[in-house]
Design an enzyme around this catalytic site. Structure first.
Site, mmCIF file in Angstrom:
data_model
loop_
_atom_site.group_PDB
_atom_site.id
_atom_site.type_symbol
_atom_site.label_atom_id
_atom_site.label_comp_id
_atom_site.label_asym_id
_atom_site.label_seq_id
_atom_site.Cartn_x
_atom_site.Cartn_y
_atom_site.Cartn_z
ATOM 1 N N SER A 160 1.023 -1.108 -0.017
ATOM 2 C CA SER A 160 -0.085 0.185 -0.040
ATOM 3 C C SER A 160 0.926 1.152 -0.021
ATOM 4 O O SER A 160 1.962 1.036 0.411
ATOM 5 C CB SER A 160 -1.057 -0.039 1.099
ATOM 6 O OG SER A 160 -1.614 1.431 1.637
ATOM 7 N N TYR A 186 0.081 -0.198 10.707
ATOM 8 C CA TYR A 186 -0.374 -0.596 9.523
ATOM 9 C C TYR A 186 0.909 -0.293 8.322
ATOM 10 O O TYR A 186 1.291 -1.184 7.571
ATOM 11 C CB TYR A 186 -1.473 0.118 8.953
ATOM 12 C CG TYR A 186 -1.799 -0.163 7.689
ATOM 13 C CD1 TYR A 186 -2.237 -1.527 6.899
ATOM 14 C CD2 TYR A 186 -1.826 0.686 6.579
ATOM 15 C CE1 TYR A 186 -2.821 -1.654 5.793
ATOM 16 C CE2 TYR A 186 -2.276 0.644 5.259
ATOM 17 C CZ TYR A 186 -2.979 -0.598 4.828
ATOM 18 O OH TYR A 186 -3.181 -0.942 3.644
#
Length: 325
Positions: A160, A186
């Site tokens: 990501s 994350y």
């Protein structure tokens, strides 16, 4: 030192391209793909397009019954039980596949979680790092013999743009001492996905196995289930009507566009002889301009070969597994 391969190659595709566009007329008949998260959202679209091109698709899922309901659009998909936070479950799935004698042409590590409250797996590993990285590390290592059988396999790991949030804190990966931050966690796990692909490609190249990491784009879906309504609105992900904003030029994509880069990395002949790179918008991404967080490109820390080697060593220690020859 960073990867000298990390620059666009002029694929001919862009942020608007869909998975259907990039697979083109590819004939994947006789090829087998395993897609984690293949029953949901981006993984489901990846499974649908690869199946449509002729591949046999296997989808490991924590809840096979729920996966079966979602996979009505992927005729012929095989569903198996597997939980990425359960080492025994990963091993059992992998052993069944290896025992079949089947080759594995494509492995898409698509499943993941994002911005979750602090939780740990049974071994004490923080859940985002465990699910997004360690589970896929273990799965890929266990499936290595099947990847080698393919004589030209590809491993695609979904990362990501969120990797730009954080490098890996090797001194405290699991937030045992520092305060837990769901976004830092994350970002760390997404950096791990990129470094994993870099290291894996180094091991795989001699065996015809190439590895890639991808940023699919910002696609509002189940990954955001742990975010509040206010957080979702802060990102500008929805319009006044409550529907997702779609603007590929600003990285806001449909699932069909979001799955494109994974499918491109899994199938494109333009990537023959290349691997270990981070891709976005169905091309190899450029290096990120320093300080330009949230912009296209890959952060230097995520393509550092020494960090990739270090992550591999740590992952081997935390899981107790390595590539199975």
């Amino acid at each position: 030192m960073t990867s000298s391969k990390q620059h666009p190659i002029g694929s001919g595709y862009d942020a608007h391209s869909t998975a259907e566009d990039v697979v083109g007329g590819s004939d994947l008949t006789g090829k087998t793909a395993i897609i984690t998260g293949g029953h949901s959202h981006l993984g489901l679209e990846t499974a649908r397009v690869l199946t449509g091109a002729g591949a046999r698709v296997v989808i490991p899922a924590r809840d096979p019954r729920r996966a079966q309901d979602a996979l009505s659009v992927v005729p012929g998909a095989t569903i198996e039980q597997m939980d990425l936070m359960d080492p025994q479950s990963i091993d059992a799935f992998s052993q069944r596949f290896i025992a079949s004698g089947e080759k594995l042409d494509i492995l898409v590590n698509s499943a993941g979680i994002m911005a979750t409250p602090l939780a740990r797996d049974a071994q004490g590993n923080e859940s985002q790092f465990s699910t997004n990285h360690l589970g896929h590390f273990r799965l890929t290592c266990r499936l290595w013999p099947a990847l080698r059988r393919a004589d030209g396999a590809r491993v695609v790991s979904l990362s990501s743009r969120g990797h730009q949030i954080s490098d890996i804190d090797f001194g405290d990966i699991n937030f045992d001492r520092r305060a837990y931050d769901k976004w830092v966690s994350y970002g760390q796990s997404k950096t791990a996905n990129i470094l994993f692909a870099l290291a894996l490609d180094g091991f795989g190249e001699a065996h015809g196995i190439r590895a890639f990491s991808v940023h699919p784009g910002s696609v509002l879906g189940p990954l955001a289930r742990h975010l509040t309504e206010e957080e979702i609105d802060t990102f500008g992900a929805r319009g006044a009507d409550g529907r997702p904003n779609i603007d590929p030029d600003r990285d806001m994509k449909t699932p069909q566009q979001g799955a494109a880069t994974s499918v491109w990395c899994a199938t494109s002949g333009r990537l023959d002889g290349l691997g270990g790179v981070y891709c976005e918008n169905s091309d190899v991404a450029p290096m990120l301009t320093e300080g330009a967080v949230g912009k296209p490109g890959v952060a230097a820390w995520a393509v550092d070969p020494s960090s990739a080697d270090r992550l591999w060593t740590v992952s081997r220690q935390l899981t107790g597994v390595d590539l199975a020859y």
